[in-house]
Design a protein around this motif. Sequence first.
Motif, PDB file in Angstrom:
ATOM      1  N   LEU A 182      44.416  39.951   2.950  1.00 22.60           N
ATOM      2  CA  LEU A 182      44.504  41.484   2.174  1.00 22.60           C
ATOM      3  C   LEU A 182      44.457  41.091   0.584  1.00 22.60           C
ATOM      4  CD1 LEU A 182      48.962  41.015   2.098  1.00 22.60           C
ATOM      5  CD2 LEU A 182      47.068  42.419   3.054  1.00 22.60           C
ATOM      6  N   PHE A 183      43.246  40.598   0.560  1.00 24.35           N
ATOM      7  CA  PHE A 183      42.224  40.767  -0.264  1.00 24.35           C
ATOM      8  C   PHE A 183      42.902  40.314  -2.314  1.00 24.35           C
ATOM      9  CE2 PHE A 183      40.464  44.586   2.255  1.00 24.35           C
ATOM     10  CZ  PHE A 183      39.627  44.061   2.859  1.00 24.35           C
ATOM     11  N   GLN A 184      43.772  39.325  -1.541  1.00 24.17           N
ATOM     12  CA  GLN A 184      44.679  38.993  -2.948  1.00 24.17           C
ATOM     13  C   GLN A 184      43.471  37.552  -2.712  1.00 24.17           C
ATOM     14  OE1 GLN A 184      45.684  41.432  -3.846  1.00 24.17           O
ATOM     15  NE2 GLN A 184      48.560  40.851  -3.413  1.00 24.17           N
ATOM     16  N   LYS A 185      44.597  37.135  -3.996  1.00 23.49           N
ATOM     17  CA  LYS A 185      43.713  35.653  -5.016  1.00 23.49           C
ATOM     18  C   LYS A 185      43.653  34.560  -4.196  1.00 23.49           C
ATOM     19  CE  LYS A 185      44.049  32.397  -9.126  1.00 23.49           C
ATOM     20  NZ  LYS A 185      44.443  32.511 -10.106  1.00 23.49           N
ATOM     21  N   ASN A 186      42.509  33.659  -3.388  1.00 25.20           N
ATOM     22  CA  ASN A 186      43.650  32.425  -2.484  1.00 25.20           C
ATOM     23  C   ASN A 186      41.932  31.954  -2.385  1.00 25.20           C
ATOM     24  OD1 ASN A 186      41.328  33.229   0.411  1.00 25.20           O
ATOM     25  ND2 ASN A 186      41.813  34.656  -0.999  1.00 25.20           N
ATOM     26  N   ARG A 187      41.941  30.613  -1.534  1.00 24.06           N
ATOM     27  CA  ARG A 187      41.069  29.385  -2.510  1.00 24.06           C
ATOM     28  C   ARG A 187      39.535  30.027  -1.029  1.00 24.06           C
ATOM     29  NH1 ARG A 187      41.625  24.898  -3.839  1.00 24.06           N
ATOM     30  NH2 ARG A 187      40.296  23.761  -2.715  1.00 24.06           N
ATOM     31  N   GLY A 188      40.038  30.991   0.221  1.00 24.77           N
ATOM     32  CA  GLY A 188      38.966  31.550   0.888  1.00 24.77           C
ATOM     33  C   GLY A 188      38.223  30.096   1.960  1.00 24.77           C
ATOM     34  N   ILE A 189      37.236  30.730   2.562  1.00 27.54           N
ATOM     35  CA  ILE A 189      37.045  29.979   3.734  1.00 27.54           C
ATOM     36  C   ILE A 189      35.054  29.396   2.516  1.00 27.54           C
ATOM     37  CG2 ILE A 189      38.032  30.447   5.199  1.00 27.54           C
ATOM     38  CD1 ILE A 189      35.339  31.629   6.341  1.00 27.54           C
ATOM     39  N   TYR A 190      34.520  28.455   3.499  1.00 29.60           N
ATOM     40  CA  TYR A 190      33.070  28.132   2.917  1.00 29.60           C
ATOM     41  C   TYR A 190      32.259  28.277   4.286  1.00 29.60           C
ATOM     42  CZ  TYR A 190      29.257  25.474   1.053  1.00 29.60           C
ATOM     43  OH  TYR A 190      27.783  25.167   0.324  1.00 29.60           O
ATOM     44  N   ASP A 191      31.465  28.760   4.600  1.00 25.01           N
ATOM     45  CA  ASP A 191      30.574  28.401   5.499  1.00 25.01           C
ATOM     46  C   ASP A 191      29.794  27.650   5.106  1.00 25.01           C
ATOM     47  OD1 ASP A 191      28.617  28.856   8.137  1.00 25.01           O
ATOM     48  OD2 ASP A 191      29.632  30.469   8.279  1.00 25.01           O
ATOM     49  N   ALA A 192      29.885  26.234   6.276  1.00 26.05           N
ATOM     50  CA  ALA A 192      29.049  25.039   5.426  1.00 26.05           C
ATOM     51  C   ALA A 192      27.836  25.607   5.803  1.00 26.05           C
ATOM     52  CB  ALA A 192      29.645  23.743   6.329  1.00 26.05           C
TER      53      ALA A 192
ATOM     54  N   TYR B  22      46.613  45.743   1.180  1.00 25.00           N
ATOM     55  CA  TYR B  22      45.178  45.877   1.719  1.00 25.00           C
ATOM     56  C   TYR B  22      44.950  46.888   1.580  1.00 25.00           C
ATOM     57  CZ  TYR B  22      41.641  45.583   5.511  1.00 25.00           C
ATOM     58  OH  TYR B  22      40.654  45.857   6.179  1.00 25.00           O
ATOM     59  N   ASN B  23      44.836  47.916   1.667  1.00 27.92           N
ATOM     60  CA  ASN B  23      44.419  49.580   1.574  1.00 27.92           C
ATOM     61  C   ASN B  23      44.273  49.886  -0.234  1.00 27.92           C
ATOM     62  OD1 ASN B  23      43.950  50.432   4.256  1.00 27.92           O
ATOM     63  ND2 ASN B  23      46.098  50.285   4.769  1.00 27.92           N
TER      64      ASN B  23
ATOM     65  N   ASP C 276      35.636  34.964   0.021  1.00 28.05           N
ATOM     66  CA  ASP C 276      37.480  35.556  -0.382  1.00 28.05           C
ATOM     67  C   ASP C 276      38.191  35.826   0.518  1.00 28.05           C
ATOM     68  OD1 ASP C 276      36.448  37.457  -1.869  1.00 28.05           O
ATOM     69  OD2 ASP C 276      36.532  36.739  -3.375  1.00 28.05           O
ATOM     70  N   ASN C 277      38.284  36.812   1.458  1.00 29.32           N
ATOM     71  CA  ASN C 277      38.082  37.489   2.042  1.00 29.32           C
ATOM     72  C   ASN C 277      37.681  37.940   3.361  1.00 29.32           C
ATOM     73  OD1 ASN C 277      37.174  40.637   2.624  1.00 29.32           O
ATOM     74  ND2 ASN C 277      35.991  39.615   0.168  1.00 29.32           N
ATOM     75  N   LEU C 278      38.344  37.620   4.594  1.00 29.93           N
ATOM     76  CA  LEU C 278      38.831  37.821   5.595  1.00 29.93           C
ATOM     77  C   LEU C 278      37.425  39.331   6.197  1.00 29.93           C
ATOM     78  CD1 LEU C 278      39.171  36.938   8.347  1.00 29.93           C
ATOM     79  CD2 LEU C 278      41.637  37.653   8.470  1.00 29.93           C
ATOM     80  N   PHE C 279      37.931  40.656   5.538  1.00 29.42           N
ATOM     81  CA  PHE C 279      37.015  41.904   5.485  1.00 29.42           C
ATOM     82  C   PHE C 279      35.495  41.138   5.467  1.00 29.42           C
ATOM     83  CE2 PHE C 279      35.043  44.870   4.367  1.00 29.42           C
ATOM     84  CZ  PHE C 279      34.668  46.208   5.355  1.00 29.42           C
ATOM     85  N   ASP C 280      34.817  40.647   4.368  1.00 29.67           N
ATOM     86  CA  ASP C 280      34.039  40.255   4.167  1.00 29.67           C
ATOM     87  C   ASP C 280      33.296  39.402   5.226  1.00 29.67           C
ATOM     88  OD1 ASP C 280      33.174  41.511   2.695  1.00 29.67           O
ATOM     89  OD2 ASP C 280      33.335  40.151   0.639  1.00 29.67           O
ATOM     90  N   ALA C 281      34.273  38.126   5.873  1.00 33.75           N
ATOM     91  CA  ALA C 281      34.170  37.349   7.099  1.00 33.75           C
ATOM     92  C   ALA C 281      33.293  38.070   8.080  1.00 33.75           C
ATOM     93  CB  ALA C 281      35.004  36.312   6.607  1.00 33.75           C
TER      94      ALA C 281
ATOM     95  N   ASP D 121      49.263  30.955  11.498  1.00 33.48           N
ATOM     96  CA  ASP D 121      49.834  30.055  11.353  1.00 33.48           C
ATOM     97  C   ASP D 121      48.565  29.263  10.700  1.00 33.48           C
ATOM     98  OD1 ASP D 121      52.694  29.696  12.651  1.00 33.48           O
ATOM     99  OD2 ASP D 121      51.925  28.052  13.560  1.00 33.48           O
ATOM    100  N   HIS D 122      47.307  29.797  10.898  1.00 35.28           N
ATOM    101  CA  HIS D 122      46.492  29.321  10.452  1.00 35.28           C
ATOM    102  C   HIS D 122      45.363  30.055   9.123  1.00 35.28           C
ATOM    103  CE1 HIS D 122      46.410  26.842  13.739  1.00 35.28           C
ATOM    104  NE2 HIS D 122      47.038  25.773  13.077  1.00 35.28           N
ATOM    105  N   ILE D 123      46.210  31.475   9.189  1.00 35.18           N
ATOM    106  CA  ILE D 123      45.108  32.002   8.203  1.00 35.18           C
ATOM    107  C   ILE D 123      46.381  32.938   7.522  1.00 35.18           C
ATOM    108  CG2 ILE D 123      44.310  34.273   8.373  1.00 35.18           C
ATOM    109  CD1 ILE D 123      43.446  34.855  11.201  1.00 35.18           C
ATOM    110  N   ASP D 124      45.342  32.501   6.354  1.00 40.63           N
ATOM    111  CA  ASP D 124      46.068  32.762   4.913  1.00 40.63           C
ATOM    112  C   ASP D 124      46.520  34.584   4.744  1.00 40.63           C
ATOM    113  OD1 ASP D 124      47.767  32.834   2.170  1.00 40.63           O
ATOM    114  OD2 ASP D 124      45.918  31.545   1.454  1.00 40.63           O
ATOM    115  N   ILE D 125      47.316  34.316   4.452  1.00 40.51           N
ATOM    116  CA  ILE D 125      47.914  36.416   3.968  1.00 40.51           C
ATOM    117  C   ILE D 125      47.146  36.854   3.313  1.00 40.51           C
ATOM    118  CG2 ILE D 125      49.767  35.677   2.964  1.00 40.51           C
ATOM    119  CD1 ILE D 125      49.317  38.830   5.141  1.00 40.51           C
ATOM    120  N   ASN D 126      47.358  36.130   1.947  1.00 32.85           N
ATOM    121  CA  ASN D 126      46.164  36.511   1.028  1.00 32.85           C
ATOM    122  C   ASN D 126      44.825  36.590   1.730  1.00 32.85           C
ATOM    123  OD1 ASN D 126      48.527  35.976  -0.573  1.00 32.85           O
ATOM    124  ND2 ASN D 126      48.839  33.918  -0.934  1.00 32.85           N
ATOM    125  N   TYR D 127      44.220  35.223   1.947  1.00 31.41           N
ATOM    126  CA  TYR D 127      43.178  36.100   2.575  1.00 31.41           C
ATOM    127  C   TYR D 127      43.021  36.960   3.423  1.00 31.41           C
ATOM    128  CZ  TYR D 127      38.377  34.845   4.473  1.00 31.41           C
ATOM    129  OH  TYR D 127      37.417  34.737   5.520  1.00 31.41           O
TER     130      TYR D 127
END
Length: 703
Positions: A105-115, A172-173, A122-127, A97-103
């Motif tokens: 999968l390394f796909q185009k998305n708004r990403g997240i900003y660490d305040a 993803y791969n 722009d991807n969950l793997f790096d995060a 519900d809260h995680i964007d599948i594109n985020y």
Amino acid sequence: MRYMEMGRDDGVETSEALLGAVKNVYSAVNRLGLRNLIQISSPHSLGVFAITYPPSACIFKESVVQYMKPLLEFFSQINSPFFINAYPFLAYITDTDHIDINYALFQKNRGIYDAKTNLHYDNLFDAQVDAAYTALKGAGYEKMEVIVSETGWPSRGDANEVGATLKNARTYNSNLKKRLAKKKGTPLKPKTPVKAYVFALFNENLKPGPTSERNFGLFKPDGSISYDIGFTGLKPASSAASSLLSREEAVQHQLDALKYNDQPRPDYGMKVMYRFAGFDPFERSTYFGLFFDLGQNPPTPIEEVFERIFEYIDSLFRIVRPRKLFFMAIGNGSLYNVQAFTGTFGVNYGRIADNLPPPESVVTLLKAAKIKNIRIYDADHSVLKAFKNSGIEIVVGIGNEFIKDMSVYEDRAMDWIKENVQPYLPETHIRGIAVGNEILGRDDGVETAEALLGAVKNVYSAVDRLRLTNLIQISSPHSQGVFANSYPPSACIFKESVVQYMKPLLEFFSQINSPFFINAYPFLAYISDPDHIDINYALFQKNPGIVDPKTNLHYDNMFDAQVDAAYAALEGAGYGKMEVIVSETGWASRGDANEVGATLKNARTYNNNLKKKLAKKKGTPLRPKTPVKAYVFALFNENLKPGPTSERNFGLFKPDGSISYDIGFTGLKPASAASTLLSRGWSSTPYLVLATCGSLLLLILTS
């Protein structure tokens, strides 16, 4: 042989024994003279962390620290890396519900900003990798390298393993492989190339656990590829090629296109808006996947096509089925986007008065006037409730009095969003949050100016954590007082006293793709210098205009010049691509004796000409291809507003709902008629089907 991994997550007793085993194995390797060849390590799951979001908040679990600290100390002594099993897939299926599948999968998305770190992901793997680096830093081992010992995505899964599809595994791969090939680091460690072991080489048919556990393989048991990511198998892939998508996979792919209103609502089911790009519903389309048969051959009625989609949606979300589906398409069906500003014209709905109509009547008024955008200066619940299902886009405001608190305490920002924004979505179309109003450039606002950036970041962080960034833009309106000079437009720069606050604010806004909000009042400029400013230039009337000597651009009205002055200041600060939106503009219909030009005639002339200008959807001389967007100040005259008489007389409408002057709007109460729109009644139907040439809007009745 280059690494020796020791142990897995097998419980407390094994955890207690791990350090001793690692030391003894290293001792054996050392005694055999192999320490220059073989590194010793021990892979960990993300379960060793107490929290991983945002990455900068990651720490080891308290229950883990007693074992982890001495292990890390030993690894640092022998120069071993930290092995982590990082699976965006596992994170995604636990919180779809809260995680964007594109985020994920390394796909185009708004990403997240660490305040905290000001880093964008722009991807969950790096995060996940940077979360591990953060935990190591917190434990005192900042220089230890992180290596991803396992990561991957399954091509099949059980019913509850949403996203475990062949298409997602390939995506993803393939993207991971490309990312690793660049030999780049993460946002936190940009100079340290990420290294990773993909799980797994083969599907393992005897592995216990859910179906996904047996379907992580890049290759099938016969040596053929599971899907194409650029590898060559021992034998060609079967003719039932892996590139084909199943019906379920194709529909799941399309569900990713659904935005904020794709969540099941137990009280009324689900309202869905589809966005189409060049889609002819009676022909096979890449939108649905080339191999997904929707029954269009021979052509099938579009209602039946969507019924087939909803059959599968039902199985995924277990929702109440829609009572009826309405569909209308005209033209080529081009892309429909949710935006913070619809069109180019909006109005500020101020309420510092004791004689205004109720918010429900205001909705009627705005609909009659076909005004689609409003700004309010707070988040009044009666207003937000009244605008439910109105379709009108709203920017709410956080008062200046909240800025200092929100700058220091992120939970204050979160509480404010949860109380004043989240409960009203999606029915009330809240599209923006204005953090403060005209804070910078004031002589008495140093403390608030210092706090503004922190408040903006904390508000954005709260919106991001609630997964609302695709819906809501964050901004902060400024007065012309932030500029040192605005004439000619090309000479405009920010005041020296403002730059220290403005530059980091603009940097953050550029990262989150927010516009620059400016309050532009030719009226105020004119009354401050009526001897040198031609009133026709201020009112969009015929006049010689001015020529900017630096750009050779001609300006025939002051409004465009003020907007371009803002663009020039942004360009000078290094943010030339940032869009300028006029958050306030208008002209007073009455004023004090020294407020020359504050007349009903001039107010009508200015706002009528402004309305015509915005309707053309054209830009300024400096930005001719960027249509100007503006909120007119104000909807009503506000009889309790302090200050000069003009402050109480900017309204397009009077408190009784009649027009202040005629610029083409219809009031609630025409001067010559006893009846009103309200007395005749306004349709209460909350769902409308709208279609215009070149666009398509699909809405579902769910009651």
